[in-house]
Design an enzyme around this catalytic site. Structure first.
Site, mmCIF file in Angstrom:
data_model
loop_
_atom_site.group_PDB
_atom_site.id
_atom_site.type_symbol
_atom_site.label_atom_id
_atom_site.label_comp_id
_atom_site.label_asym_id
_atom_site.label_seq_id
_atom_site.Cartn_x
_atom_site.Cartn_y
_atom_site.Cartn_z
ATOM 1 N N HIS A 100 0.878 -1.174 0.000
ATOM 2 C CA HIS A 100 0.000 0.000 0.000
ATOM 3 C C HIS A 100 0.918 1.228 0.000
ATOM 4 C CE1 HIS A 100 -2.260 -3.084 2.299
ATOM 5 N NE2 HIS A 100 -3.371 -2.532 1.839
ATOM 6 N N ASP A 103 2.331 1.883 3.349
ATOM 7 C CA ASP A 103 3.289 0.916 3.918
ATOM 8 C C ASP A 103 4.712 1.396 3.673
ATOM 9 O OD1 ASP A 103 1.057 -0.706 4.207
ATOM 10 O OD2 ASP A 103 1.511 -1.913 2.424
ATOM 11 N N GLU A 231 -10.641 -7.066 -4.424
ATOM 12 C CA GLU A 231 -10.387 -8.148 -3.451
ATOM 13 C C GLU A 231 -11.615 -8.314 -2.560
ATOM 14 O OE1 GLU A 231 -6.520 -8.118 -1.530
ATOM 15 O OE2 GLU A 231 -7.432 -8.860 0.320
ATOM 16 N N GLU A 267 -8.725 -13.984 -1.649
ATOM 17 C CA GLU A 267 -7.937 -14.249 -0.437
ATOM 18 C C GLU A 267 -8.568 -15.397 0.345
ATOM 19 O OE1 GLU A 267 -6.320 -10.981 1.722
ATOM 20 O OE2 GLU A 267 -6.577 -11.989 3.656
#
Ligand code: XUL
Ligand code: CO
Length: 436
Positions: A100, A103, A231, A267
């Protein structure tokens, strides 16, 4: 910071007989499976956030992890994380990383300052990429951590927050382009609701679609060629997230004319939170030709939240690889370890153990799935199960050549349908077990 993982050598493939903890028993990057090297099938990626940002805190306690890259100056910490990330990827032989925007670099006091911080670190990432050949599998924007996103980003009732999200996505996409990312993920962190009493659901969904259309337009405007993914996740942090599972995402994409621009990033732990198996979500995406990439991790079925553990379950990896192989494998996508070490695994070397085990689990899953496919036992059974559709009446129905009245007439004349065949569930489960 000198080295983040001192004493750790480049992890080598030693084969199934090896007893060395930091050696691959199954992941042999150059070994060919179904005509392709394992590294090209699996396309492993290290997740920046869990590996270098998450210190192991939970609602009941503070951070436990030793992080040699930590520094009181957040920009120095960000520089150190770059070094640590590439050291880890190189030692593991992983070709990709995911991140991200927040991050990799801290926020400043203004958006302009924040973007300057990001640019400085992206220059370092680019240099490390140049040195190593490691590139981003995908990038994304963190539109959920800052308090400004308390009501959502694209679905916020505050139009200025929507604009802020758009600005952040535009910048994150430019960064993804600069670093040659193969994709860009939209995970709707707070795109959902806590209470329907204060929510205009229809309007929020329209706004979310607007944001994604703007992203598609911007992608073309700047010439970013990476694949877009959504996602799915059903809950956490909100009570209900709009992208709750693969089917909800597909319906949303269809309704708003976005299907051709997006695939899904499935995921494992999100699938189980949605009350599905990981393989179900993969199959649903594959059946609708929107299987793009995977966040490989594992939940704990006794706990109701996103535990994001490293995936070590061979049965699960085998099932996933069966679906991924039969869907034709990854193109832009891969297996991103969206997973963190347990709070009690606090030493840097634990991160290496975790990745080695997860990579080996998927390598083994790949080999087992390929062996099952080579024998064709499952495929032949499934094909045969639908044989009544291959010719005669079934083929005519599939081709749209029968009316309901004609079928009623056919069955009235025949009286009873042809006998059913057994589904042989247990026999098939036994066949899979025989390969494990
Ligand atoms: C959250 C999650 C995210 C996305 C990227 O559960 O999985 O980290 O993968 O935003
Ligand atoms: Co994820």
């Amino acid at each position: 910071m000198d080295r983040a993982f001192p004493g750790v050598e480049k992890v080598a493939y030693e084969g199934p007989e090896s007893k060395k903890p930091l050696a691959f028993k199954h992941y042999n990057p150059d070994e060919r499976v179904e005509g392709k090297p394992m590294r090209e099938h699996l396309r492993f990626s290290v997740a920046y956030w869990h590996s270098f940002c998450n210190g192991g805190d939970d609602p009941f306690g503070t951070e436990t992890r030793q992080m040699p890259w930590a520094d009181d100056d957040p920009m120095q910490a960000a520089r150190n994380k770059v070094t640590a990330c590439f050291e880890l990827c190189e030692k593991l032989g992983v070709q990709f990383y995911c991140f991200h925007d927040r991050d990799v670099a801290p926020e400043g006091d203004t958006l302009a300052e924040t973007n300057e911080n990001l640019d400085e670190i992206v220059t370092l990432l680019a240099a490390e990429q140049e040195r190593t050949g490691i590139t981003p599998l995908w990038g994304t924007a963190n539109l959920f951590a800052n308090p400004r996103f308390m009501h959502g980003a694209g679905t916020s009732p505050n139009a200025d927050v929507f604009a802020y999200a758009a600005a952040q996505i535009a910048k994150a996409m430019e960064v993804a382009k600069r670093l040659g990312a193969q994709g860009y993920v939209f995970w709707g962190g707070r795109e959902g609701y806590k209470s329907l009493l204060n929510t205009d659901m229809g309007r929020e969904l329209d706004h979310m679609a607007r944001l994604l259309h703007l992203a598609v337009e911007h992608k073309h405007a700047i010439g970013f060629e990476g694949q877009f993914y959504i996602e799915p996740k059903p809950k956490e942090p909100t009570k209900h997230q709009y992208d709750s599972d693969a089917a909800a995402c597909y319906a949303f994409l269809q309704k708003y004319g976005l299907v051709e621009h997006f695939k899904l990033n499935i995921e494992s732990n999100h699938a189980t939170l949605a009350g599905h198996t990981f393989q179900h979500e993969l199959e649903y995406a594959a059946a609708n030709r929107i299987l793009g990439s995977v966040d490989a991790n594992r939940g704990d079925l006794l706990l109701g939240w996103d535990t994001d553990q490293f995936p070590t379950d061979l049965y699960e990896a085998t099932r996933a690889m069966l679906t991924i192989l039969s869907a034709g494998g990854f193109t832009t996508g891969g297996l991103n370890f969206d997973a963190h070490v347990a709070r009690e695994s606090f030493e840097p070397i634990d991160l290496v153990h975790a990745h080695v085990g997860a990579m080996d689990a998927f390598a083994r899953g790949l080999k087992i799935a390929a062996a099952i496919r080579a024998d064709g036992a499952l495929d032949a059974f499934v094909k045969d199960r639908y044989v009544s559709w291959d010719s005669g009446l079934g083929a005519e129905i599939e081709a749209g050549n029968k009316t309901m009245a004609e079928l009623a007439e056919y069955m009235a004349a025949k009286g009873t349908p042809d006998a059913n065949a057994s589904g042989r569930v247990e026999m098939l489960e036994n066949i899979v077990n025989a390969y494990l």
